[in-house]
Design an enzyme around this catalytic site. Structure first.
Site, mmCIF file in Angstrom:
data_model
loop_
_atom_site.group_PDB
_atom_site.id
_atom_site.type_symbol
_atom_site.label_atom_id
_atom_site.label_comp_id
_atom_site.label_asym_id
_atom_site.label_seq_id
_atom_site.Cartn_x
_atom_site.Cartn_y
_atom_site.Cartn_z
ATOM 1 N N LYS A 104 25.065 20.878 8.658
ATOM 2 C CA LYS A 104 23.850 20.489 8.371
ATOM 3 C C LYS A 104 23.781 18.893 8.478
ATOM 4 O O LYS A 104 23.062 18.067 9.019
ATOM 5 C CB LYS A 104 22.846 20.798 6.998
ATOM 6 C CG LYS A 104 23.313 22.441 6.562
ATOM 7 C CD LYS A 104 22.168 22.594 5.543
ATOM 8 C CE LYS A 104 22.788 22.357 4.559
ATOM 9 N NZ LYS A 104 24.220 23.124 3.585
ATOM 10 N N ARG A 111 14.806 25.786 1.625
ATOM 11 C CA ARG A 111 16.623 26.880 0.784
ATOM 12 C C ARG A 111 15.861 28.217 0.431
ATOM 13 O O ARG A 111 16.431 28.766 0.001
ATOM 14 C CB ARG A 111 16.732 25.732 -0.405
ATOM 15 C CG ARG A 111 18.151 25.251 0.745
ATOM 16 C CD ARG A 111 18.783 24.368 -0.758
ATOM 17 N NE ARG A 111 19.802 24.299 -0.569
ATOM 18 C CZ ARG A 111 20.703 23.298 -0.317
ATOM 19 N NH1 ARG A 111 19.707 22.614 0.218
ATOM 20 N NH2 ARG A 111 22.023 23.066 -0.081
ATOM 21 N N ARG A 165 36.827 17.589 3.056
ATOM 22 C CA ARG A 165 35.141 16.214 2.491
ATOM 23 C C ARG A 165 35.250 15.155 1.343
ATOM 24 O O ARG A 165 35.255 14.254 0.630
ATOM 25 C CB ARG A 165 33.806 16.691 2.433
ATOM 26 C CG ARG A 165 32.335 15.270 2.216
ATOM 27 C CD ARG A 165 31.045 16.362 2.214
ATOM 28 N NE ARG A 165 31.249 17.220 1.193
ATOM 29 C CZ ARG A 165 30.147 18.098 1.293
ATOM 30 N NH1 ARG A 165 29.432 18.035 2.126
ATOM 31 N NH2 ARG A 165 29.596 18.493 0.938
ATOM 32 N N ARG A 180 31.117 14.114 -5.262
ATOM 33 C CA ARG A 180 30.517 15.072 -5.184
ATOM 34 C C ARG A 180 30.618 16.130 -6.109
ATOM 35 O O ARG A 180 31.683 16.182 -6.252
ATOM 36 C CB ARG A 180 30.001 16.120 -4.090
ATOM 37 C CG ARG A 180 28.224 15.256 -3.283
ATOM 38 C CD ARG A 180 28.072 15.612 -2.798
ATOM 39 N NE ARG A 180 27.702 16.977 -2.084
ATOM 40 C CZ ARG A 180 26.582 18.049 -1.121
ATOM 41 N NH1 ARG A 180 26.973 17.334 -0.401
ATOM 42 N NH2 ARG A 180 26.539 19.502 -1.458
ATOM 43 N N ARG A 194 27.315 27.558 -5.119
ATOM 44 C CA ARG A 194 26.518 27.896 -3.901
ATOM 45 C C ARG A 194 26.936 28.511 -2.515
ATOM 46 O O ARG A 194 25.516 29.189 -2.300
ATOM 47 C CB ARG A 194 26.592 26.171 -3.344
ATOM 48 C CG ARG A 194 26.866 25.059 -3.844
ATOM 49 C CD ARG A 194 27.966 23.767 -4.518
ATOM 50 N NE ARG A 194 27.639 23.358 -2.930
ATOM 51 C CZ ARG A 194 28.759 22.294 -1.920
ATOM 52 N NH1 ARG A 194 29.634 21.787 -3.136
ATOM 53 N NH2 ARG A 194 27.786 21.830 -1.187
HETATM 54 P P1 AP5 Z 1 28.443 18.394 6.425
HETATM 55 O O1 AP5 Z 1 28.028 17.915 7.152
HETATM 56 O O2 AP5 Z 1 28.577 17.995 5.479
HETATM 57 O O3 AP5 Z 1 28.030 19.924 5.736
HETATM 58 P P2 AP5 Z 1 26.464 20.723 4.970
HETATM 59 O O4 AP5 Z 1 26.303 21.339 5.689
HETATM 60 O O5 AP5 Z 1 25.776 19.213 4.517
HETATM 61 O O6 AP5 Z 1 27.076 20.687 3.455
HETATM 62 P P3 AP5 Z 1 26.612 20.627 2.272
HETATM 63 O O7 AP5 Z 1 27.850 20.662 1.094
HETATM 64 O O8 AP5 Z 1 25.575 18.837 1.952
HETATM 65 O O9 AP5 Z 1 25.418 21.525 1.796
HETATM 66 P P4 AP5 Z 1 24.927 21.642 0.799
HETATM 67 O O10 AP5 Z 1 23.615 22.406 1.326
HETATM 68 O O11 AP5 Z 1 25.619 22.439 -0.227
HETATM 69 O O12 AP5 Z 1 24.514 20.440 -0.703
HETATM 70 P P5 AP5 Z 1 23.184 19.708 -0.215
HETATM 71 O O13 AP5 Z 1 23.359 18.606 -0.445
HETATM 72 O O14 AP5 Z 1 21.981 19.950 0.367
HETATM 73 O O15 AP5 Z 1 29.966 18.487 6.402
HETATM 74 C C1 AP5 Z 1 31.187 19.197 5.746
HETATM 75 C C2 AP5 Z 1 32.786 18.828 6.229
HETATM 76 O O16 AP5 Z 1 32.471 19.908 7.117
HETATM 77 C C3 AP5 Z 1 32.388 17.840 5.817
HETATM 78 O O17 AP5 Z 1 33.861 16.602 5.771
HETATM 79 C C4 AP5 Z 1 32.025 17.926 7.494
HETATM 80 O O18 AP5 Z 1 33.613 16.235 8.380
HETATM 81 C C5 AP5 Z 1 32.693 18.508 8.384
HETATM 82 N N1 AP5 Z 1 32.955 19.285 9.244
HETATM 83 C C6 AP5 Z 1 31.048 18.920 9.461
HETATM 84 N N2 AP5 Z 1 31.287 19.624 11.221
HETATM 85 C C7 AP5 Z 1 32.227 20.510 11.090
HETATM 86 C C8 AP5 Z 1 32.736 20.753 12.616
HETATM 87 N N3 AP5 Z 1 31.802 21.609 13.764
HETATM 88 N N4 AP5 Z 1 34.172 21.148 12.584
HETATM 89 C C9 AP5 Z 1 34.675 20.571 11.358
HETATM 90 N N5 AP5 Z 1 34.061 19.609 10.364
HETATM 91 C C10 AP5 Z 1 33.254 20.080 10.492
HETATM 92 O O19 AP5 Z 1 22.605 20.659 -2.135
HETATM 93 C C11 AP5 Z 1 23.053 20.087 -3.084
HETATM 94 C C12 AP5 Z 1 22.391 20.745 -4.109
HETATM 95 O O20 AP5 Z 1 21.046 19.989 -3.791
HETATM 96 C C13 AP5 Z 1 22.090 22.065 -4.457
HETATM 97 O O21 AP5 Z 1 23.425 22.650 -3.965
HETATM 98 C C14 AP5 Z 1 20.925 22.280 -5.025
HETATM 99 O O22 AP5 Z 1 21.180 22.409 -6.275
HETATM 100 C C15 AP5 Z 1 20.116 20.841 -4.420
HETATM 101 N N6 AP5 Z 1 19.673 21.087 -3.684
HETATM 102 C C16 AP5 Z 1 19.220 20.746 -2.403
HETATM 103 N N7 AP5 Z 1 18.192 20.775 -1.143
HETATM 104 C C17 AP5 Z 1 17.344 21.843 -2.409
HETATM 105 C C18 AP5 Z 1 16.002 23.169 -1.986
HETATM 106 N N8 AP5 Z 1 15.815 22.262 -1.190
HETATM 107 N N9 AP5 Z 1 15.736 23.653 -3.314
HETATM 108 C C19 AP5 Z 1 17.049 24.072 -4.185
HETATM 109 N N10 AP5 Z 1 17.620 23.075 -4.484
HETATM 110 C C20 AP5 Z 1 17.985 21.890 -3.528
HETATM 111 MG MG MG Z 2 24.595 17.915 3.025
#
Ligand code: AP5
Ligand code: MG
Length: 270
Positions: free
Chosen positions: A13, A88, A127, A139, A150
């Site tokens: 994402k 979410r 990552r 992180r 997660r």
């Molecule tokens: P990356 O692009 O970083 O993936 P991502 O989907 O953004 O993963 P996140 O870990 O950031 O998702 P998340 O939803 O758990 O975290 P968030 O910060 O939103 O890619 C990951 C890796 O893969 C990278 O190294 C990249 O290079 C590689 N990659 C990407 N695409 C690829 C491909 N096609 N092929 C190969 N490699 C690839 O949330 C964190 C926390 O915040 C949550 O757990 C929760 O506690 C809280 N939170 C956030 N939003 C909310 C909400 N709306 N409601 C409640 N709690 C929330």
């Molecule tokens: Mg992310």
């Protein structure tokens, strides 16, 4: 353009959102990034979110809805945004619908990045290793143990959104197992197809002021019925602008529906 990127942790994402920012100059709104900033700054929101995030759970709906609602009020969000990691939960999606309705904003599409769970652990570990190699802080939730939690949160609380948006004919699924570049290309193709960027349908309807001037300039010269008044020309132009904007909305809505239908058919076949 207003889109949501939906997918499990590590599905890409953030990666795709940043590429869309570069390509289309559109704003990325990542609730994860905002919450991490709040944790780092030690704000009241950060203090409430810190342990929940570290444990792989979801931060309460009222907190994230509050953050997003404040953020989309700001000027730089007026022309659109990419929601990365929000909504979410179904209540968050309902709140977002309400917010957009109040602001007379329309959601173009929800793009789901579908990735095999087995690939996610590897991605998150990579990552973490890359972040460490850059000398940056990893992180706190980027460990295989927290990732499992997660993923469990995703399955139980976020996956129902696939049904939610599919019912509303907004959902378009992309194979997130392709390379980063291929995924970007596919998303670009979708955004063009639904008229959210680039194509004729996506162009903003001309500003009313400009249209009025143009209409006045181009008004047919009177034959027998006297000169057209500026008032008449303005009325005609207003009608034309309204028709153009309705046609744009209709075309985009149809395109999302068509794509969503295709995806549903493919799923049924599979
Ligand atoms: P990356 O692009 O970083 O993936 P991502 O989907 O953004 O993963 P996140 O870990 O950031 O998702 P998340 O939803 O758990 O975290 P968030 O910060 O939103 O890619 C990951 C890796 O893969 C990278 O190294 C990249 O290079 C590689 N990659 C990407 N695409 C690829 C491909 N096609 N092929 C190969 N490699 C690839 O949330 C964190 C926390 O915040 C949550 O757990 C929760 O506690 C809280 N939170 C956030 N939003 C909310 C909400 N709306 N409601 C409640 N709690 C929330
Ligand atoms: Mg992310």
């Amino acid at each position: 353009m207003r889109i949501i990127l939906l997918g499990p942790p590590g599905s890409g994402k953030g990666t795709q959102a940043q590429r869309l920012v570069q390509r289309y100059g559109i704003l990325q709104l990542s609730t994860g990034e905002m919450l991490r900033a709040a944790v780092a700054a030690g704000t009241p929101v950060g203090l409430r979110a810190k342990d929940i995030m570290a444990g792989g759970g979801l931060v309460p709906d009222d907190i994230v809805v509050g953050i997003i609602s404040d953020r989309i009020e700001q000027d730089d969000a007026r022309n659109g945004f990419i929601l990365d990691g929000f909504p979410r939960t179904v209540p968050q999606a309902e709140e977002l619908d309400e917010l957009l309705k109040q602001k007379h904003m329309r959601l173009d599409a929800v793009i789901e990045l579908r990735v095999n769970e087995s690939a996610l652990v590897q991605r998150v570990e990579t990552r973490a290793a890359e972040t460490r190699a850059r000398g940056e802080e990893v992180r706190i939730d980027d460990t295989p143990e927290v990732l499992i939690k997660r993923l469990a949160s995703y399955r139980s609380q976020t996956e129902p959104l696939i049904h939610y948006y599919s019912e509303r004919r907004k959902l378009i699924t992309v194979d997130g197992m392709m390379t980063i570049e291929q995924v970007t290309r596919e998303i670009g193709r979708i955004l063009h197809a639904i008229g959210a960027v680039g194509s004729k349908a996506s162009k903003k309807p001309p500003s009313t002021k400009r249209s009025l001037k143009k209409a006045a300039r181009e008004a047919p010269k009177p034959a027998l019925r006297g000169r057209p008044t500026a008032k008449k020309a303005a009325k005609g132009a207003r009608k034309a602008v309204k028709r153009a904007s309705q046609a744009t909305k209709k075309a985009a809505k149809k395109a999302v529906g068509r794509l969503a239908k295709k995806v549903t058919k493919r799923r049924v076949k599979a």
